[in-house]
Scaffold this motif. Sequence first.
Motif, PDB file in Angstrom:
ATOM      1  N   ALA A  53       0.828  -1.207   0.000  1.00 38.18           N
ATOM      2  CA  ALA A  53       0.000   0.000   0.000  1.00 38.18           C
ATOM      3  C   ALA A  53       0.862   1.257   0.000  1.00 38.18           C
ATOM      4  O   ALA A  53       0.461   2.296  -0.530  1.00 38.18           O
ATOM      5  N   LEU A  54       2.045   1.176   0.584  1.00 39.74           N
ATOM      6  CA  LEU A  54       2.927   2.334   0.692  1.00 39.74           C
ATOM      7  C   LEU A  54       3.831   2.516  -0.522  1.00 39.74           C
ATOM      8  O   LEU A  54       4.568   3.496  -0.607  1.00 39.74           O
ATOM      9  N   GLY A  55       3.801   1.565  -1.443  1.00 42.26           N
ATOM     10  CA  GLY A  55       4.687   1.641  -2.596  1.00 42.26           C
ATOM     11  C   GLY A  55       6.072   1.087  -2.315  1.00 42.26           C
ATOM     12  O   GLY A  55       7.005   1.282  -3.102  1.00 42.26           O
ATOM     13  N   ASP A  56       6.217   0.386  -1.185  1.00 43.56           N
ATOM     14  CA  ASP A  56       7.504  -0.224  -0.848  1.00 43.56           C
ATOM     15  C   ASP A  56       7.597  -1.590  -1.511  1.00 43.56           C
ATOM     16  O   ASP A  56       7.434  -2.636  -0.874  1.00 43.56           O
ATOM     17  N   VAL A  57       7.834  -1.551  -2.801  1.00 37.41           N
ATOM     18  CA  VAL A  57       7.915  -2.769  -3.609  1.00 37.41           C
ATOM     19  C   VAL A  57       9.249  -2.778  -4.346  1.00 37.41           C
ATOM     20  O   VAL A  57       9.988  -1.801  -4.333  1.00 37.41           O
ATOM     21  N   GLY A  58       9.555  -3.905  -4.998  1.00 38.40           N
ATOM     22  CA  GLY A  58      10.819  -4.000  -5.728  1.00 38.40           C
ATOM     23  C   GLY A  58      11.993  -3.850  -4.779  1.00 38.40           C
ATOM     24  O   GLY A  58      12.053  -4.480  -3.730  1.00 38.40           O
TER      25      GLY A  58
END
Length: 444
Positions: free
Chosen positions: A103-108
């Motif tokens: 949800a926070l964009g803490d991906v990759g």
Amino acid sequence: MSERTHVKLELDDIQRGVLSPRPSPYAATYILFRIDDRDRGRELMRRVGAVTTSAADTVSPLGETWVSVALTYHGLKALGVPRESLETFAWEFRQGMAARAKALGDVGESAPEHWEAPLGTPEVHVVLVALAPDSTHLEAAIDRARPAYDALPGVTAIWRQNCHALPTETEPFGYRDGISHPAVEGSGIAGSNKLEVPLKAGEFVLGYPDELGGIQTPKPEALGRNGTYVVFRKLHQRVALFRRYLKDNATSPEDEELLAAKIMGRWRSGAPLALCPLHDDPTLGADPYRNNSFLYEQDDPAGFATPGGSHIRRGNPRDAAVAGVPRLHRMIRRGTAYGPLLPEGVLEDDGADRGLMFAFVGAHLGRQFEFAQSEWMNDGVFFGAGDARDPVIGAHDGSGDFTIPRRPVRRRLVALPRFVVTRGGEYCFMPGLTALRWLGDLTD
């Protein structure tokens, strides 16, 4: 919205780190602890309560120096806070930042599996923050706090990050930072925008009415009242990459600075495009009485001065016509630089770790911090820009773009790389001073 009624905050019970603006310049450190012995953990709460400064103490014994303490959900559990009390805390807080990564964009490369250990794990229980005007005073503050945790078997320091603010008040990308902060009713602390109506105290401190008239307070009241939620994030900044991108997309050094300003919404001096759209004005940028006093809707609804997708307009749309009510998502943001500065003009990465320790303060994790991250920073629907992301801190993968409104033809930057990588973080509860004593007095 609820009627404007005067609320008097119990400043002597609120930790100073919640509301007080930071001195300039300053140095800070974050120290994380794990509690392996419940009784020793409670003793830690009693000790830190004795050295934690309240918001009523505008000048501590060491001057502009103070210590704050916060706990994660796992920390409250380690202290033996009863389940019926734990269940009254915000559900996002109970899940923790790592669980909220998508949800926070803490991906990759920003995903929790790549975070710096032990950030985002159940090992982190207590966060102690010390802040002072310089490193000498900072060490004195740490020395003052050290008896609180030294010689406590079962309480272990597991991580530390030193930070600093420069006399220029800039962050690693070179922009003046820490300009915008809201006025909070009852705090006695002026906001940085004289055009903004003070926000209700309950937006930032638990136990008081918020903008909707509701009161959020974990139970019992002795634990929840005068506390707040704090988000800590370690954000690595790719300074050389940012500089190269600007240079590669500019036609001249002057155009490079204009692009930097359009991306941020301010010139590097801190001067806002809203007040000087055509050229920088360092005198304005350095003036705290003028550099944040502006709105958008009347003078710049289409974003010809300050693009709708620029970093500061996304983070605080002010009075702009956007989907939703910006006042419900307002928050206190603070950033402190860490690591060595990349020398001016260097365009190649030197491998050093540098960036910001970011802190958010607010009573509503979901509709403040998480909403801003997911809907404002990593989406553009709220102002009609589809899935466009924040050009500075957005979760880019090289396919995103940034539009600069311009007559007769708009300008478009493409293939935005990820300039900021999340290295870890925590959702915390920062108790009031009464609550620290309550935690220290817990029994099984």
